[in-house]
Design a protein around this motif. Structure first.
Motif, PDB file in Angstrom:
ATOM      1  N   PRO A 386     -17.734  29.143   7.637  1.00 50.52           N
ATOM      2  CA  PRO A 386     -18.845  29.494   8.548  1.00 50.52           C
ATOM      3  C   PRO A 386     -19.924  28.432   8.640  1.00 50.52           C
ATOM      4  O   PRO A 386     -20.761  28.483   9.538  1.00 50.52           O
ATOM      5  CB  PRO A 386     -19.398  30.793   7.943  1.00 50.52           C
ATOM      6  CG  PRO A 386     -18.953  30.786   6.542  1.00 50.52           C
ATOM      7  CD  PRO A 386     -17.641  30.071   6.497  1.00 50.52           C
ATOM      8  N   TYR A 390     -19.690  25.270  15.956  1.00 54.57           N
ATOM      9  CA  TYR A 390     -18.725  25.846  16.893  1.00 54.57           C
ATOM     10  C   TYR A 390     -17.668  24.825  17.301  1.00 54.57           C
ATOM     11  O   TYR A 390     -16.472  25.141  17.374  1.00 54.57           O
ATOM     12  CB  TYR A 390     -19.461  26.357  18.136  1.00 54.57           C
ATOM     13  CG  TYR A 390     -18.560  26.568  19.319  1.00 54.57           C
ATOM     14  CD1 TYR A 390     -17.759  27.698  19.422  1.00 54.57           C
ATOM     15  CD2 TYR A 390     -18.476  25.604  20.338  1.00 54.57           C
ATOM     16  CE1 TYR A 390     -16.912  27.880  20.505  1.00 54.57           C
ATOM     17  CE2 TYR A 390     -17.630  25.780  21.416  1.00 54.57           C
ATOM     18  CZ  TYR A 390     -16.852  26.923  21.499  1.00 54.57           C
ATOM     19  OH  TYR A 390     -16.010  27.075  22.559  1.00 54.57           O
ATOM     20  N   LYS A 393     -15.017  24.303  14.558  1.00 53.70           N
ATOM     21  CA  LYS A 393     -14.158  25.481  14.368  1.00 53.70           C
ATOM     22  C   LYS A 393     -13.194  25.655  15.529  1.00 53.70           C
ATOM     23  O   LYS A 393     -12.014  25.975  15.323  1.00 53.70           O
ATOM     24  CB  LYS A 393     -15.033  26.728  14.177  1.00 53.70           C
ATOM     25  CG  LYS A 393     -15.584  26.865  12.769  1.00 53.70           C
ATOM     26  CD  LYS A 393     -16.162  28.229  12.507  1.00 53.70           C
ATOM     27  CE  LYS A 393     -17.576  28.312  12.973  1.00 53.70           C
ATOM     28  NZ  LYS A 393     -18.277  29.506  12.475  1.00 53.70           N
ATOM     29  N   CYS A 451     -13.219  34.338  10.212  1.00 54.42           N
ATOM     30  CA  CYS A 451     -13.527  33.738  11.519  1.00 54.42           C
ATOM     31  C   CYS A 451     -13.714  34.804  12.590  1.00 54.42           C
ATOM     32  O   CYS A 451     -14.389  34.565  13.596  1.00 54.42           O
ATOM     33  CB  CYS A 451     -12.413  32.786  11.946  1.00 54.42           C
ATOM     34  SG  CYS A 451     -12.460  31.208  11.100  1.00 54.42           S
ATOM     35  N   GLU A 453     -15.526  37.184  12.319  1.00 54.19           N
ATOM     36  CA  GLU A 453     -16.922  37.584  12.235  1.00 54.19           C
ATOM     37  C   GLU A 453     -17.853  36.530  12.828  1.00 54.19           C
ATOM     38  O   GLU A 453     -19.064  36.631  12.697  1.00 54.19           O
ATOM     39  CB  GLU A 453     -17.292  37.869  10.773  1.00 54.19           C
ATOM     40  CG  GLU A 453     -16.506  39.007  10.165  1.00 54.19           C
ATOM     41  CD  GLU A 453     -17.010  39.415   8.796  1.00 54.19           C
ATOM     42  OE1 GLU A 453     -18.125  38.989   8.426  1.00 54.19           O
ATOM     43  OE2 GLU A 453     -16.303  40.162   8.093  1.00 54.19           O
ATOM     44  N   ASP A 454     -17.266  35.525  13.463  1.00 55.84           N
ATOM     45  CA  ASP A 454     -18.079  34.500  14.113  1.00 55.84           C
ATOM     46  C   ASP A 454     -18.819  35.100  15.313  1.00 55.84           C
ATOM     47  O   ASP A 454     -18.361  36.069  15.919  1.00 55.84           O
ATOM     48  CB  ASP A 454     -17.176  33.350  14.570  1.00 55.84           C
ATOM     49  CG  ASP A 454     -17.973  32.118  14.942  1.00 55.84           C
ATOM     50  OD1 ASP A 454     -18.239  31.303  14.049  1.00 55.84           O
ATOM     51  OD2 ASP A 454     -18.337  31.976  16.129  1.00 55.84           O
ATOM     52  N   THR A 456     -19.313  33.733  18.228  1.00 55.48           N
ATOM     53  CA  THR A 456     -18.848  33.271  19.538  1.00 55.48           C
ATOM     54  C   THR A 456     -17.501  33.902  19.859  1.00 55.48           C
ATOM     55  O   THR A 456     -16.617  33.972  19.004  1.00 55.48           O
ATOM     56  CB  THR A 456     -18.726  31.737  19.569  1.00 55.48           C
ATOM     57  OG1 THR A 456     -17.894  31.302  18.493  1.00 55.48           O
ATOM     58  CG2 THR A 456     -20.081  31.092  19.428  1.00 55.48           C
ATOM     59  N   ILE A 459     -14.110  31.770  19.235  1.00 53.25           N
ATOM     60  CA  ILE A 459     -13.648  31.635  17.846  1.00 53.25           C
ATOM     61  C   ILE A 459     -13.016  32.942  17.378  1.00 53.25           C
ATOM     62  O   ILE A 459     -11.939  32.946  16.770  1.00 53.25           O
ATOM     63  CB  ILE A 459     -14.824  31.243  16.921  1.00 53.25           C
ATOM     64  CG1 ILE A 459     -15.482  29.937  17.395  1.00 53.25           C
ATOM     65  CG2 ILE A 459     -14.350  31.129  15.487  1.00 53.25           C
ATOM     66  CD1 ILE A 459     -14.562  28.758  17.409  1.00 53.25           C
ATOM     67  N   ARG A 460     -13.675  34.054  17.686  1.00 52.49           N
ATOM     68  CA  ARG A 460     -13.140  35.353  17.261  1.00 52.49           C
ATOM     69  C   ARG A 460     -11.765  35.611  17.865  1.00 52.49           C
ATOM     70  O   ARG A 460     -10.807  35.977  17.164  1.00 52.49           O
ATOM     71  CB  ARG A 460     -14.093  36.473  17.683  1.00 52.49           C
ATOM     72  CG  ARG A 460     -15.430  36.477  16.993  1.00 52.49           C
ATOM     73  CD  ARG A 460     -16.107  37.821  17.158  1.00 52.49           C
ATOM     74  NE  ARG A 460     -16.346  38.185  18.540  1.00 52.49           N
ATOM     75  CZ  ARG A 460     -17.474  37.950  19.197  1.00 52.49           C
ATOM     76  NH1 ARG A 460     -18.461  37.326  18.586  1.00 52.49           N
ATOM     77  NH2 ARG A 460     -17.631  38.338  20.447  1.00 52.49           N
ATOM     78  N   SER A1462     -18.283  35.066   4.854  1.00 53.06           N
ATOM     79  CA  SER A1462     -18.762  34.750   6.202  1.00 53.06           C
ATOM     80  C   SER A1462     -20.212  34.270   6.205  1.00 53.06           C
ATOM     81  O   SER A1462     -20.828  34.177   7.266  1.00 53.06           O
ATOM     82  CB  SER A1462     -18.640  35.971   7.106  1.00 53.06           C
ATOM     83  OG  SER A1462     -19.368  37.066   6.568  1.00 53.06           O
TER      84      SER A1462
END
Length: 1542
Positions: A386, A390, A393, A451, A453-454, A456, A459-460, A1462
């Motif tokens: 985390p 962005y 990732k 990921c 729990e990102d 954006t 990413i999710r 996270s």
């Protein structure tokens, strides 16, 4: 049959595509029937005297620019057929010369380059005329080709012409030679015509031009002329970024075409140039170099060891690019590269299986390949933490997707190609037997779950997609409970993003679990034994949350908002295969629908402030909603309601809960009905008409009674699906539901409103658009006709005698509804049929006395222009114009031309009226009409009476009293006038100009004529560079009107316009005229104006620019700079800042001197505006190539002191401060006063922080480039001077991590300059590494290397390295309660969201270790390191002990662990802790004094244990941590179990 076919083609736009299919069929039949036709007539069928040739050509010509999709291809096909028929007809009748070809060629070459039809006709004519003839008559094609390649619309067409030309040229070359020519000779002949064109395109700064050239031109060129490869490379200098990009593009294209596997060898020129390209600052250069590595002529060709090594170096430095295109191309290239590796390794394994043993060479190849794949996958998981930004990732998720897609045995049924080989399991087995390719371990599952729990969406969703598609099913039991707990927690979050996280996690859980009716789920979910599935549980949660909201809406919005459960139910039911059929029976559907109806009614009641909303037809105003929510909050909170804070936290929570819930309900319902109505779903029960009416009422209530645009728009996506599903139903009653909704909406629109809605009529237009879009997809065209006619009728209806400005009129809503229909993409071509009527309506309503009507009409007209004109060519050329010429436009919209002509004639008549009142009369529709006409693309017009009629009023509008009308009329004139008449009109207009002051004239008319002349001459010069040769008569007449620039002409706007005309044709003017004009203008500068005149500033700017373009006068003008008035000074400075023209280049040196000499006086005496522009000009001139200070040291110090003092006070605005900082840096670049330099450095350190404005941070980076390069080298003497160098290096490191890409790029340029100027750069190896400018991430490494190389023994160096390390307070984070209640709707972002602690720690660790190894080389360094160990040992050990205790206390995975996993701060502190601990461990090894403080072996073992635990539970730390610790343990002869860690 032709008259019938012709009539069909002239019909409306609705059937034009099919009409052209008929036309093509007619041509095909004619071609087949030619022998029979020839028997009937002795005359040529398509001769000039026949009645067929011209009508057929007109049909093709008039539709060549059609905006309707598919027409262009049909027109081209028809054109080729027609020419084939014409050729056969001419051959049969013995026609010599083929006059039609020459007529068409002449007609086509006169078209502007922006016309798509030009290239279509050229392609068709080329086979009959030949390349030599076409290029002889169209010599401008190479120049036009470059312009076309700068646009997306024209590049394919122009490229096709180029390809056809070079192929035909090769045939002609081969025919001319008696003996076969060598490829090199053929390439030499090709280069005479095309080499410079291609090199200009490949080295251009326009990215689109580069890309299209590489895609469309380069491959065909190298295939047609193979030796052009060497010809192109000979013209490149690979030390520049542009040439390096061209080199890589040519090399990669050649590599694809030519099957050469030995293209690179270590130490070769190609290898060194490739290394430069891979570390280049330019994204395009690096991508081209990557493509060069990844492409191969053979799919089973294993990359060489050099290629694999280059790739390992390249990938880690290119994971955080901000450009989405870069990430996508990196992903595509890596897939290609991985496929090569996989296929080669698989072939080797299969070969070994057949022989039972692998040869040593095969074993080495296999190991290289599988280890590279494993390294790439591990690298991806390391950067999924985390703490990564962005960009990183997203990139590593794409790379991980490429690995799993190519190197696993997962079969994707929805993909037609790109599937893994059927026997890939043999390779997977071989790799796993070596302990690698463990892609699906529990720790990696945890990393991807974290990921999800990102914050954006991308990413999710990508993480979830990888888990679902590639990871084995089901999840382990401990992961199931963990994911369920986290998902359930997020469902109750008031934040929309976190609720979406919970919904996604539950959806993934459902998809990755065999059965969710296990005992653990029953006990965990609910005590209700009837709940046997996750969907039933979510339905129960929705019901509980609804009941909570019914009694306590404020509490529900904080702790149990409904949108999370709705989203989760939607995703689980509709996105997980098989769940809908299993879960959704009739009872469940009605229960769900009833609950949704109740929730919708409750939310609308909250927004209205009363629960009875059935009788409401319009949404409440924002003010009414605010009062209702505030009142509700006051009642539920127990306050008296006197305090009224509109945007309180509670208010925002309630609004978010309401709007997001309504949006999710609309999306869910639409998709649910669509799926249930689909016969392929095999749902056990059909939806009844009664159920669907209830659903339609929910949609109607949300769309018409909720004002929030996001909620309405989101709901409408579902509503469109709902209508589409109903309109294709076989049940007439069901089909009628959307129709009735539409009719009710139209009826509502015509009724009087009791309140005002938004300026776009709230949700009513969206209701129309959704129904009509669905009807269009189901071919119910009558609904669109009904709706448009009704809306036009309402909009055209007269206004009432009196109306309330606070209440919406039906006319306003009707126009907004039409605007929505025009803007909506769902109606496609169907709406074009009604565009002319709407345009006439909009132009008419611009004269309405009601402002709301005029405002709506203007919005409608803007949308209509965009829709009717189609796409603009784009690029840098005439981007304001569309791609349609007037002929094509009015062919498609014929009824519009008479109306527009009438508007022009009426306005022109008033302008020339004898009545002053009429002359000053405002025509509201005139300017919009002119804008539309000006957007049309100039073309070769046929002599039609209507278009000719439009030219006369446009000429008359030159007398308009409105300046904007005169300007736009001149642009429209260029578009409507035939190109062949441009020169005649120029002379005519110029001769009409008064030859002296005594002749009567109107200033407005004269100014308008000059504007028209400028517009035409500008277009002529842009279209044809050689046009100046035919303008001698024009120039003569222009010179005879010199009085227009004298003081005898009192209007400065006219004087400036005349001067601008002379500038356009300056090179063709006589010397005597220019001498006289310059003398006149020079005298103008000395005359002070008596009063302020309109246009005087622009006139004097034009005077300055004109005089400064003369090398003989520029010095005279600038020598008197200090005596000029302020306005002239500003004009001169702005000219210097722009830096255009050859005179600027030749005068740059004296100009720089002049600016320096006057600097002190300006800083002391001038106002802020002049000072700011002056400093900008000084920096622009001196940084643009003039590199010399003429001031004495004392003067430099005085000026620098003034600038630094103003910066230290920092009362100025940011732009001035940035210019002042750069100017001070220029002065200090040659200064020896280190006190000033230290003050300057302090200012840099203040301005570089993330909280400072971007302009100041950019100025810091510019300042480093201007003055920092010589100061960062250890050729200075004195400790304070060395400290200055280190501080500047620290500033550079900070700016390389800046949030702004522009700042980072400029800082990287500074690093490259500094690295190139080092003594080591004199060697060939260093030159190759540092030229040209290096990439930002590479620059970080170079700058750290510069710091260690020159200043390793300085006390400030250790401080700088540790300053950039993240904190190491792991203990405080492990003790936090991660299950804390949400504090609010929004979280505050960091000042720099681009910074990455893990990445910088990974770069700093090797530097710290190098510093530790120099322990015995300097006693002062040893003392400082020992002091650091003594002060940090306890803290490091305590944090490490807390990590061990946390690890040992967490026996099984818990929800709290996912909270830690996270948490970006925990990862950041872990990296800081490990880096410090490893550095400490190294110091304990090398320092005899520190060895007694703690046992280094014990520390290494503890670090390794903690690293392994985190690694095994989803927290991946950089591999370098483990590698260094293992190395230290080996040195101490300690046995270590590897546990899969290399």
């Amino acid at each position: 049959m032709f008259p019938v076919v012709s009539a069909v083609c002239d019909d409306s736009l609705d059937n034009l595509y099919y009409a052209f299919q008929v036309f093509s069929l007619w041509l095909k039949c004619l071609k087949v029937c030619l022998p029979s036709v020839w028997k009937l007539s002795s005359a040529p069928l398509l001769g000039p005297d026949s009645g067929l040739q011209c009508p057929v050509i007109d049909i093709i010509w008039n539709n060549a620019e059609s905006p309707i999709e598919g027409i262009t291809e049909s027109v081209r096909s028809a054109l080729c057929l027609f020419l084939e028929i014409y050729e056969s007809d001419c051959q049969h009748h013995g026609v010599i010369g083929r006059p039609l070809y020459w007529e068409l060629l002449h007609r086509v070459t006169k078209l502007p380059w922006e016309t798509k039809a030009k290239y279509m006709f050229l392609c068709a004519l080329l086979p009959y005329l030949g390349a030599a003839v076409v290029l002889k008559h169209y010599s401008e094609f190479p120049d036009h080709l470059l312009k076309c390649l700068s646009t997306n619309q024209l590049s394919p067409w122009a490229s096709e012409v180029y390809v056809s030309l070079i192929q035909d040229q090769r045939k002609e070359m081969c025919k001319k030679q008696s003996a076969p020519s060598s490829e090199l000779e053929l390439a030499g002949q090709w280069s005479q015509c095309w080499r410079e064109t291609l090199l200009e395109a490949l080295t251009s700064d326009v990215k689109l031009l580069q890309t299209n050239t590489v895609s469309h031109l380069l491959p065909e060129t190298l295939q047609t002329f193979p030796s052009a490869f060497m010809v192109l490379l000979d013209g490149l200098d690979n030390t520049s970024q542009r040439d390096l990009k061209a080199w890589t593009c040519i090399m990669s294209t050649q590599r694809i075409i030519c099957e050469d596997s030995s293209w690179i060898s270590e130490g070769s020129y190609v290898y060194k140039t490739l290394q430069n390209a891979l570390t280049s600052l330019d994204d395009g250069v690096r991508l081209a170099a990557l493509n060069m590595l990844c492409c191969g002529s053979k799919s089973k060709e294993m990359p060489s060891a050099l290629e694999l090594s280059a790739m390992r170096n390249f990938i880690p430095l290119n994971l955080n690019s901000e450009a989405p295109a870069f990430r996508q191309q990196l992903y595509a290239s890596m897939k290609k590269f991985l496929c090569r590796v996989r296929d080669t390794c698989l072939a080797t394994v299969l070969r070994g299986n057949s022989r039972t043993a692998l040869a040593q060479e095969d074993e080495n190849i296999l190991c290289q390949g599988v280890e590279f794949v494993d390294w790439l996958a591990e690298l991806a998981f390391v950067y999924l933490n985390p703490g990564s930004n962005y960009q990183r990732k997203k990139t590593v998720l794409l790379l991980l997707s490429a690995v799993l897609e190519t190197c696993t045995d997962t079969w994707s049924p929805d993909k037609k190609k790109g599937q893994p080989p059927a026997n890939i399991s043999a390779l997977i087995t071989w790799a796993r037997s070596r302990g690698i390719w463990d892609f699906f371990s529990k720790s990696k599952q945890l990393a991807l779950i974290s990921c999800m729990e990102d914050m954006t969406d991308e990413i999710r969703e990508l993480s979830a997609e990888l888990l679902i598609q590639y990871f084995p099913k089901p999840f382990p039991d401990e992961l199931i409970s963990l994911v369920f707990g986290r998902g359930e927690m997020f469902l109750y979050s008031p934040r929309a993003q976190e609720a979406q996280i919970g919904a996604l996690m539950l959806k993934v859980l459902l998809q990755k679990s065999v059965d969710l009716s296990q005992p653990w789920l029953n006990s965990r979910v609910s005590r209700d034994a009837n709940i046997t599935s996750l969907c039933q549980y979510l339905l129960q949660v929705m019901e509980q949350q609804y009941l909570t909201a019914k009694t306590d809406m404020l509490g529900a919005s904080q702790k149990a908002p409904m949108h999370g459960a709705v989203t989760a139910l939607q995703r689980c039911l509709l996105e997980v295969p098989g769940v809908l059929q299993k879960e959704m029976d009739a009872g469940t559907f009605r229960k769900t629908l009833g609950l949704i109806e109740n929730i919708t009614a409750l939310i609308l009641g909250v927004l209205y402030g009363e629960q009875d909303t059935e009788s409401k037809e319009v949404p409440p105003s924002y003010c009414e909603m605010g009062k209702a929510i505030t009142s509700m909050i006051g009642q539920q909170a127990g306050s008296d309601g006197e305090e009224f804070i509109l945007l309180s936290e509670e208010h925002s929570l309630v609004l978010t809960c309401c709007w997001v819930s309504l949006k999710e309900i609309g999306t869910f319902l639409g998709s649910l009905v669509e799926r249930l109505s689909n016969p392929a779903q095999s749902v056990h029960h059909p939806l009844t008409a009664g159920d669907l009416r209830k659903v339609s009422k929910v949609f109607k209530d949300i769309i018409l009674k909720c004002r929030h645009w996001g909620a309405v728009e989101g709901c409408c996506r579902g509503f469109t699906k709902f209508c589409s599903a109903l309109l294709v139903s076989e049940d007439p009653e069901v089909q009628d539901i959307p129709v009735q909704l539409l009719k009710e909406g139209l009826k509502l629109l015509q009724s009087s409103r009791a309140t005002s809605v938004t300026r776009r009529a709230a949700g009513l237009p969206m209701l129309f658009l959704c129904v009509l879009s669905a009807a269009e997809s189901s071919r119910r065209t009558s609904l669109l006709s009904l709706s448009v006619s009704t809306l036009l009728e309402v909009a055209n209806s007269p206004l009432p005698d009196s109306w309330d400005q606070t209440v919406d009129l039906p006319q306003v809503c009707a126009v907004h509804s039409l605007n929505t229909l025009v803007r909506g993409s769902g109606l496609g071509v169907a709406i074009l049929k009604y565009c002319p009527e709407m345009a006439i309506l909009a132009l008419t309503l611009l004269s309405s006395p009601c402002w709301a009507v005029r405002n709506a009409a203007l919005q409608l007209y803007s949308s209509l222009c965009t829709r009717m004109l189609g796409h603009s060519p784009g690029g840098d050329h005439n981007s304001t114009q569309c791609g349609m010429c007037p002929l094509a436009f009015f062919t498609h919209y014929p009824c519009l031309l008479p109306f527009l002509l009438n508007e022009l004639k009426n306005a022109a008549a008033d302008v020339h009226s004898s009545s002053k009142r009429r002359r000053l009369c405002v025509h509201p529709s005139l300017y919009p009409v002119l804008v539309l006409l000006a957007k049309l693309q100039p073309g070769l017009q046929t002599e039609s009476r209507e278009l000719s009629e439009a030219v006369t009023p446009l000429l008359q509008l030159s007398s308009s009293p409105v300046y904007a009308v005169r300007v736009m009329a001149s642009k429209a004139l260029v578009a409507l006038m035939p190109c062949s008449k441009y020169l005649d009109f120029l002379l005519k207009l110029l001769k009409e100009l008064p030859s002296s002051r005594e002749e009567p004239f109107s200033h407005n008319h004269l100014h308008g004529q000059l504007l028209q002349i400028r517009a035409i001459i500008t277009h002529v010069l842009l279209s044809d560079k050689a046009a100046l040769n035919s303008l001698h008569r024009f120039v003569e007449v222009l010179e005879s009107r010199l009085w227009l620039v004298t003081r005898g002409q009192q209007c400065d706007m006219i004087r400036g316009m005349y001067l601008e005309l002379v500038r356009l044709v300056r090179t063709s003017c006589s010397k005597g005229f220019l001498h006289q004009l310059c003398a006149l203008l020079n005298s103008e500068l000395h005359i002070l104006p008596h009063c302020l005149q309109i246009g005087s500033d622009s006139f004097f700017q034009a005077v300055v620019a004109f005089l400064c373009e003369d090398p003989c006068l520029i010095s005279t003008v600038w020598q008197k700079f200090s005596s000029w008035r302020a306005s002239l000074k500003l004009s001169l400075l702005r000219w210097a800042t722009e830096g255009r023209g050859s005179s600027m280049t030749s005068f740059q040196h004296p100009l720089g001197k002049t600016l320096q000499v006057n600097l002190k006086e300006v800083l002391q005496n001038e106002d802020a505006e002049v000072k700011g522009v002056y400093l900008k000009a000084l920096v622009s001139v001196m940084a643009g190539g003039f590199d010399g200070l003429v001031l004495e040291e004392a003067a430099i110090q005085e000026c620098a002191e003034l600038l630094l003092s103003s910066l230290e006070v920092s009362h100025g605005e940011s732009m001035y401060c940035s210019h002042a900082l750069c100017a001070a840096s220029l002065l200090l670049s040659r200064s020896l006063d280190y006190k000033l330099l230290l003050r300057w450095c302090s200012i840099l350190e203040t301005a570089m922080v993330p909280e400072a404005v971007e302009t100041l941070r950019m100025a810091c980076a510019d300042s480093l480039c201007l003055a920092g390069v010589p100061l960062v080298h250890k050729d200075q003497k004195g400790a304070h001077k060395l400290e200055l160098s280190i501080r500047l290096i620290n500033v550079g490191l900070c700016l390389l991590q800046d949030q702004s890409e522009q700042v980072r790029v400029k800082a990287a340029i500074f690093v490259s300059k500094a690295w190139n100027s080092t003594p080591a750069a004199s060697t060939a190896a260093h030159k190759q590494k540092s030229s040209p400018s290096a990439h930002v991430n590479q620059s970080v490494l170079l700058l750290l290397g510069l710091l260690l190389e020159g200043y390793w023994d300085h006390p400030r160096t250790l401080e700088v390295l540790l300053h950039h390390l993240p904190e190491s307070h792991v203990s405080s984070h492990l003790q936090k309660d991660k299950e804390a209640i949400f504090s609010g709707l929004y979280e505050r972002d960091n000042a720099n969201i681009y910074a990455e602690p893990l990445a910088i720690a990974e770069c700093l660790l090797p530097c710290l270790l190098q510093l530790a190894l120099k322990y015995h080389q300097s006693s002062t360094l040893a003392q400082r390191l020992d002091l650091w160990v003594n002060s940090n040992l306890t803290q490091v050990l305590e944090n490490l002990a807390d990590c061990k205790n946390f690890v040992s206390g967490l026996q099984s995975l818990q929800s709290s662990w996912m909270s830690f996993l996270s948490d970006p701060l925990l990862h950041s502190n872990l990296c800081g802790l490990f880096t410090r601990a490893i550095f400490l461990n190294q110091l304990l090894t090398v320092s005899t004094e520190s060895q007694t403080l703690y046992d280094g072996t014990t520390l290494s073992k503890d670090l390794l244990d903690v690293y392994r635990w985190f690694h095994g539970n989803g927290c991946f730390l950089p591999q370098i941590f483990a590698d260094v610790v293992l190395s230290l343990l080996r040195k101490s002869n300690t046995q270590v179990v590897q546990d899969g860690l290399s």
